[in-house]
Motif scaffolding. Structure first.
Motif, PDB file in Angstrom:
ATOM      1  N   THR A  38       6.809  -1.775   6.066  1.00  0.00           N
ATOM      2  CA  THR A  38       5.111  -1.630   5.742  1.00  0.00           C
ATOM      3  C   THR A  38       4.513  -2.949   5.626  1.00  0.00           C
ATOM      4  O   THR A  38       3.287  -3.104   5.865  1.00  0.00           O
ATOM      5  N   GLY A  39       5.170  -3.967   4.899  1.00  0.00           N
ATOM      6  CA  GLY A  39       4.556  -5.286   4.884  1.00  0.00           C
ATOM      7  C   GLY A  39       3.753  -5.370   3.645  1.00  0.00           C
ATOM      8  O   GLY A  39       2.552  -6.270   3.890  1.00  0.00           O
ATOM      9  N   VAL A  40       3.614  -4.369   2.726  1.00  0.00           N
ATOM     10  CA  VAL A  40       2.514  -4.260   1.669  1.00  0.00           C
ATOM     11  C   VAL A  40       3.249  -4.796   0.328  1.00  0.00           C
ATOM     12  O   VAL A  40       4.459  -4.776   0.251  1.00  0.00           O
ATOM     13  N   HIS A  41       2.462  -4.955  -0.664  1.00  0.00           N
ATOM     14  CA  HIS A  41       2.958  -5.461  -1.954  1.00  0.00           C
ATOM     15  C   HIS A  41       3.572  -4.249  -2.609  1.00  0.00           C
ATOM     16  O   HIS A  41       3.009  -2.940  -2.221  1.00  0.00           O
ATOM     17  N   GLN A  42       4.188  -4.323  -3.729  1.00  0.00           N
ATOM     18  CA  GLN A  42       4.837  -3.234  -4.608  1.00  0.00           C
ATOM     19  C   GLN A  42       3.563  -2.312  -5.021  1.00  0.00           C
ATOM     20  O   GLN A  42       3.662  -1.203  -4.805  1.00  0.00           O
ATOM     21  N   SER A  43       2.378  -2.849  -5.478  1.00  0.00           N
ATOM     22  CA  SER A  43       1.184  -1.929  -6.073  1.00  0.00           C
ATOM     23  C   SER A  43       0.797  -0.998  -4.881  1.00  0.00           C
ATOM     24  O   SER A  43       0.322   0.041  -5.125  1.00  0.00           O
ATOM     25  N   GLN A  44       0.503  -1.730  -3.578  1.00  0.00           N
ATOM     26  CA  GLN A  44       0.131  -0.924  -2.252  1.00  0.00           C
ATOM     27  C   GLN A  44       1.056   0.162  -2.090  1.00  0.00           C
ATOM     28  O   GLN A  44       0.632   1.085  -1.603  1.00  0.00           O
ATOM     29  N   CYS A  45       2.278  -0.227  -2.085  1.00  0.00           N
ATOM     30  CA  CYS A  45       3.363   0.793  -1.670  1.00  0.00           C
ATOM     31  C   CYS A  45       3.468   2.092  -2.635  1.00  0.00           C
ATOM     32  O   CYS A  45       3.398   3.117  -2.359  1.00  0.00           O
ATOM     33  N   ALA A  46       3.348   1.463  -3.992  1.00  0.00           N
ATOM     34  CA  ALA A  46       3.171   2.766  -5.029  1.00  0.00           C
ATOM     35  C   ALA A  46       2.090   3.518  -4.889  1.00  0.00           C
ATOM     36  O   ALA A  46       2.158   4.726  -4.980  1.00  0.00           O
ATOM     37  N   ARG A  47       0.905   3.077  -4.621  1.00  0.00           N
ATOM     38  CA  ARG A  47      -0.272   3.733  -4.081  1.00  0.00           C
ATOM     39  C   ARG A  47      -0.164   4.774  -3.036  1.00  0.00           C
ATOM     40  O   ARG A  47      -0.341   5.829  -3.036  1.00  0.00           O
ATOM     41  N   MET A  48       0.548   4.092  -2.024  1.00  0.00           N
ATOM     42  CA  MET A  48       0.806   4.831  -0.751  1.00  0.00           C
ATOM     43  C   MET A  48       1.613   5.913  -1.007  1.00  0.00           C
ATOM     44  O   MET A  48       1.445   7.207  -0.427  1.00  0.00           O
ATOM     45  N   CYS A  49       2.641   5.913  -1.816  1.00  0.00           N
ATOM     46  CA  CYS A  49       3.522   6.834  -2.106  1.00  0.00           C
ATOM     47  C   CYS A  49       3.090   7.808  -3.338  1.00  0.00           C
ATOM     48  O   CYS A  49       3.812   8.949  -3.737  1.00  0.00           O
ATOM     49  N   LYS A  50       1.864   7.415  -3.740  1.00  0.00           N
ATOM     50  CA  LYS A  50       1.331   8.336  -4.961  1.00  0.00           C
ATOM     51  C   LYS A  50       2.127   8.219  -6.184  1.00  0.00           C
ATOM     52  O   LYS A  50       2.343   9.380  -6.580  1.00  0.00           O
ATOM     53  N   ILE A  51       2.862   7.379  -6.640  1.00  0.00           N
ATOM     54  CA  ILE A  51       3.437   7.175  -7.828  1.00  0.00           C
ATOM     55  C   ILE A  51       2.947   5.964  -8.583  1.00  0.00           C
ATOM     56  O   ILE A  51       2.315   5.217  -7.717  1.00  0.00           O
ATOM     57  N   SER A  52       3.394   5.953  -9.765  1.00  0.00           N
ATOM     58  CA  SER A  52       2.966   4.594 -10.591  1.00  0.00           C
ATOM     59  C   SER A  52       3.852   3.335  -9.791  1.00  0.00           C
ATOM     60  O   SER A  52       5.149   3.520  -9.534  1.00  0.00           O
ATOM     61  N   LEU A  53       3.327   2.247 -10.170  1.00  0.00           N
ATOM     62  CA  LEU A  53       4.148   0.950  -9.864  1.00  0.00           C
ATOM     63  C   LEU A  53       5.288   0.721 -10.845  1.00  0.00           C
ATOM     64  O   LEU A  53       6.270   0.574 -10.343  1.00  0.00           O
ATOM     65  N   ARG A  54       5.233   1.295 -12.151  1.00  0.00           N
ATOM     66  CA  ARG A  54       6.287   1.279 -12.874  1.00  0.00           C
ATOM     67  C   ARG A  54       7.458   2.206 -12.426  1.00  0.00           C
ATOM     68  O   ARG A  54       8.729   1.696 -12.390  1.00  0.00           O
ATOM     69  N   THR A  55       7.115   3.340 -11.856  1.00  0.00           N
ATOM     70  CA  THR A  55       8.145   4.164 -11.296  1.00  0.00           C
ATOM     71  C   THR A  55       8.776   3.492 -10.003  1.00  0.00           C
ATOM     72  O   THR A  55       9.971   3.639  -9.892  1.00  0.00           O
ATOM     73  N   LEU A  56       8.166   2.953  -9.243  1.00  0.00           N
ATOM     74  CA  LEU A  56       8.459   2.304  -7.956  1.00  0.00           C
ATOM     75  C   LEU A  56       9.606   1.159  -8.383  1.00  0.00           C
ATOM     76  O   LEU A  56      10.600   1.115  -7.802  1.00  0.00           O
ATOM     77  N   VAL A  57       8.982   0.241  -9.301  1.00  0.00           N
ATOM     78  CA  VAL A  57       9.924  -0.919  -9.951  1.00  0.00           C
ATOM     79  C   VAL A  57      11.283  -0.248 -10.304  1.00  0.00           C
ATOM     80  O   VAL A  57      12.200  -0.583 -10.106  1.00  0.00           O
ATOM     81  N   HIS A  58      11.288   0.900 -11.067  1.00  0.00           N
ATOM     82  CA  HIS A  58      12.326   1.501 -11.776  1.00  0.00           C
ATOM     83  C   HIS A  58      13.498   2.022 -10.400  1.00  0.00           C
ATOM     84  O   HIS A  58      14.513   1.899 -10.717  1.00  0.00           O
ATOM     85  N   ILE A  59      12.730   2.648  -9.667  1.00  0.00           N
ATOM     86  CA  ILE A  59      13.492   3.102  -8.364  1.00  0.00           C
ATOM     87  C   ILE A  59      14.282   1.976  -7.850  1.00  0.00           C
ATOM     88  O   ILE A  59      15.447   2.200  -7.430  1.00  0.00           O
ATOM     89  N   GLU A  60      13.520   0.914  -7.494  1.00  0.00           N
ATOM     90  CA  GLU A  60      13.901  -0.274  -6.717  1.00  0.00           C
ATOM     91  C   GLU A  60      15.145  -0.959  -7.491  1.00  0.00           C
ATOM     92  O   GLU A  60      16.063  -1.648  -7.036  1.00  0.00           O
ATOM     93  N   HIS A  61      15.032  -0.911  -9.080  1.00  0.00           N
ATOM     94  CA  HIS A  61      16.122  -1.574  -9.829  1.00  0.00           C
ATOM     95  C   HIS A  61      17.108  -0.602 -10.262  1.00  0.00           C
ATOM     96  O   HIS A  61      18.114  -0.963 -10.883  1.00  0.00           O
ATOM     97  N   GLY A  62      17.260   0.715  -9.692  1.00  0.00           N
ATOM     98  CA  GLY A  62      18.284   1.652 -10.015  1.00  0.00           C
ATOM     99  C   GLY A  62      18.127   1.850 -11.549  1.00  0.00           C
ATOM    100  O   GLY A  62      19.301   2.406 -12.212  1.00  0.00           O
ATOM    101  N   GLU A  63      17.053   1.969 -12.367  1.00  0.00           N
ATOM    102  CA  GLU A  63      16.948   2.036 -13.541  1.00  0.00           C
ATOM    103  C   GLU A  63      16.339   3.369 -14.007  1.00  0.00           C
ATOM    104  O   GLU A  63      15.614   4.183 -12.930  1.00  0.00           O
ATOM    105  N   GLY A  64      16.521   4.021 -14.964  1.00  0.00           N
ATOM    106  CA  GLY A  64      15.665   5.230 -15.536  1.00  0.00           C
ATOM    107  C   GLY A  64      16.691   6.425 -14.820  1.00  0.00           C
ATOM    108  O   GLY A  64      17.668   6.296 -14.030  1.00  0.00           O
TER     109      GLY A  64
END
Length: 92
Positions: A38-64
């Protein structure tokens, strides 16, 4: 950065294949799709996916302990969803 449609399609296909084969972890696939496809920043990607930035970061890092709903939300914009695949067994 604008991503060309055919490049985006190849990146999505590569992530799909890597996940199905077990050679790519979910977090890495999400990072690749979000940044490369997509070429977008994490915050834009989170908005596009309709999830919080925190959730996206946790998914990316395999946390939670992510829900199927949040994982599908991340993959939906790319035409993908979580599923079940047959495990290949090596013959010893």
């Amino acid at each position: 950065m604008r991503v060309v449609a055919w490049t985006r399609a190849l990146l999505i296909q590569s992530a799909e294949q890597g996940l199905a084969e077990g050679t790519l972890q979910i977090g890495e696939a999400v990072r690749r799709l979000g940044v490369d496809a997509t070429g977008v920043h994490q915050s834009q990607c989170a908005r596009m996916c309709k999830i919080s930035l925190r959730t996206l970061v946790h998914i990316e890092h395999g946390e939670g302990n992510q829900t199927l709903k949040s994982l599908n939300a991340v993959f939906r914009p790319f035409g993908l969803q979580m599923g079940v695949v047959k495990v290949r067994r090596s013959l010893n």
